[in-house]
Design a protein around this motif. Structure first.
Motif, PDB file in Angstrom:
ATOM      1  N   HIS A 121       4.102  -8.656 -57.836  1.00 23.53           N
ATOM      2  CA  HIS A 121       4.344  -9.965 -57.724  1.00 23.53           C
ATOM      3  C   HIS A 121       5.581 -10.347 -57.886  1.00 23.53           C
ATOM      4  N   THR A 124       8.351 -13.945 -59.658  1.00 24.52           N
ATOM      5  CA  THR A 124       7.345 -14.208 -60.754  1.00 24.52           C
ATOM      6  C   THR A 124       7.942 -13.597 -62.137  1.00 24.52           C
ATOM      7  N   GLY A 143       4.942 -18.478 -61.603  1.00 22.49           N
ATOM      8  CA  GLY A 143       5.087 -17.754 -60.145  1.00 22.49           C
ATOM      9  C   GLY A 143       6.004 -18.399 -59.311  1.00 22.49           C
TER      10      GLY A 143
END
Ligand code: RFL
Length: 384
Positions: A121, A124, A143
């Motif tokens: 991710h 993040t 995020g």
């Protein structure tokens, strides 16, 4: 559970760890603060130790550096007493460096990891790790949309560098720290290397360094006053100062070109002891910061990532917790050897007083004249 292992940071440490865990069938997830573009283009290290190449080879991850990396084995010292060159691949253990820019290595590791279904991710940012003293630690992270979420795991691997969340969350660690009192302006120039060696210039005006990064890109370092802003020096001043300190009038002009990137680095070293607190384990710059004098940081990151991967695989796959219990001590033995040599290099290249300057001259004289000093240097210079 977000994953068995949540890894913070997609630098060399986090990405190698992610590759090795994923291939061993361990469910892992990397959380990375920056965008994928930033991660793939961030220029930093470039000198890979033979041990780093062996580790990457062992895991089939050395394709890129085997294709595009170049062997490098010479360093040249320039001082008021003249210059001398050490061909360190003919000294010590007889091993060269491989020059391969860190962003290329990171790109290779990321591409490989994503190709086999690894999860990252981006954008993040980990904010904290909690519950490290339990078997259900949790990462709190923000995020890309700004929303804060929680990522539970069995283990959290902190590979998020010196300012990351892992360090801040390691409650029991002692931080052993040394500020070397030296600051470097690090610049990356779009220009071919100016000498066929790493250049180390010791000068009354301060240290200057030269390191090839490829046929068209060269890194230079200039010692500057503490507190200097990265943008404070004009390009003309940078080239003029490099020319004076590298004694271009005597040894040949520098190949100039536009400055692509610049950063100011305070030379500092620190080591966290221990590198594990319960379910939280650290590797790379998160575990130990090392001044870039001897180009050890990325190499230590790779070495620790392999050690940590093996330990986590033993624990999670084979119910064998011994290697993870030993991880901190094993990693720290390598870290302290690298710190010791780097500390010696800091004093080889800089001096803060007339007494230090005299010691520095004497050290350089030993290195110029003593074969055993040269062997010791070579072994430590390319070793981790
Ligand atoms: P990295 O590469 O810093 O990667 C850490 C990653 O974590 C992310 N991150 C976070 N992600 C989520 N949440 C957070 N809260 C986060 N905080 C940070 C970051 O965005 C990043 O992607 O650490 P890693 O993997 O431990 O690798 C260490 C090396 O990068 C470092 O030691 C070297 O670059 C040091 N270094 C050199 N090392 C060498 O071995 N040889 C060299 O020639 C060399 N030259 C250098 C260097 C470092 C330099 N700078 C900029 C400090 C030259 C320079 C100029």
């Amino acid at each position: 559970r977000a994953a068995d292992v949540v890894i913070l940071g997609a630098g060399p440490a986090g990405l190698l760890l992610g590759n090795l865990l994923h291939r061993a069938g361990i469910d892992c997830l990397i959380l990375e603060r920056e965008t994928t573009d930033r991660v793939r283009t961030r220029a930093r290290a470039g000198f890979l130790a033979p041990n780093t190449v062996r580790i990457l080879d062992r895991h089939g991850l050395a394709g890129g550096l085997r294709r595009a990396g170049r062997e490098h084995s010479r360093c040249e010292f320039r001082t008021d007493d003249g210059r001398f060159t050490l061909d360190y691949a003919t000294l010590g253990r007889g091993e060269p460096h491989t020059v391969y820019p860190q962003q290329e290595l990171v790109t290779d590791l990321l591409t490989e990891y994503l190709a086999v279904g690894g999860r990252v991710h981006f954008s993040t940012e980990a904010l904290a790790v909690t519950g490290a003293d339990s078997t259900r630690p949790q990462v709190t992270a923000r995020g890309p949309d700004g929303a804060v979420g929680h990522w539970p795991a069995r283990y959290v691997a902190g590979c998020d560098g010196r300012h990351g969340a892992a360090r801040r969350s390691l409650p029991a660690a002692v931080r052993r720290h040394r500020d070397h009192g030296v600051t470097w302006l690090a610049v990356l120039a779009e220009a071919p290397p100016s000498l066929d060696a790493v250049g180390y210039a010791v000068h009354d005006r301060g240290f200057a360094g030269h390191m090839a990064r490829g046929p068209r890109v060269t890194r230079y370092y200039l010692q500057c006053e503490r507190g200097t802003a990265a943008g404070a020096w004009t390009e003309d001043r940078i080239w003029a100062e490099l020319s004076v300190r590298l004694r271009a009038d005597r040894y040949g002009p520098l190949h100039r070109g536009p400055i692509l990137d610049r950063a100011v680095l305070d030379l500092e070293s620190d080591v966290l002891e221990e590198l594990r607190h319960g379910s939280l384990v650290l590797a790379g710059d998160a575990a130990s910061l090392i001044s870039p004098c001897a180009a050890k940081g990325a190499n230590l990151a790779v070495l620790q990532a392999e050690l940590l991967a093996e330990a986590l695989i033993d624990d999670l796959r084979h119910a064998s917790p011994g290697p993870l219990a030993d991880y901190s001590a094993r990693a720290l033995a390598h870290v302290w050897r690298a710190q010791e040599f780097t500390h010696w290099m800091v004093h080889l290249l800089h001096s803060a007083s007339p007494f230090d300057a005299a010691l520095q001259r004497s050290r350089l004289a030993s290195l110029r004249t003593s074969r055993s000093a040269q062997d010791w240097f070579a072994e430590n210079y390319v070793g981790v």
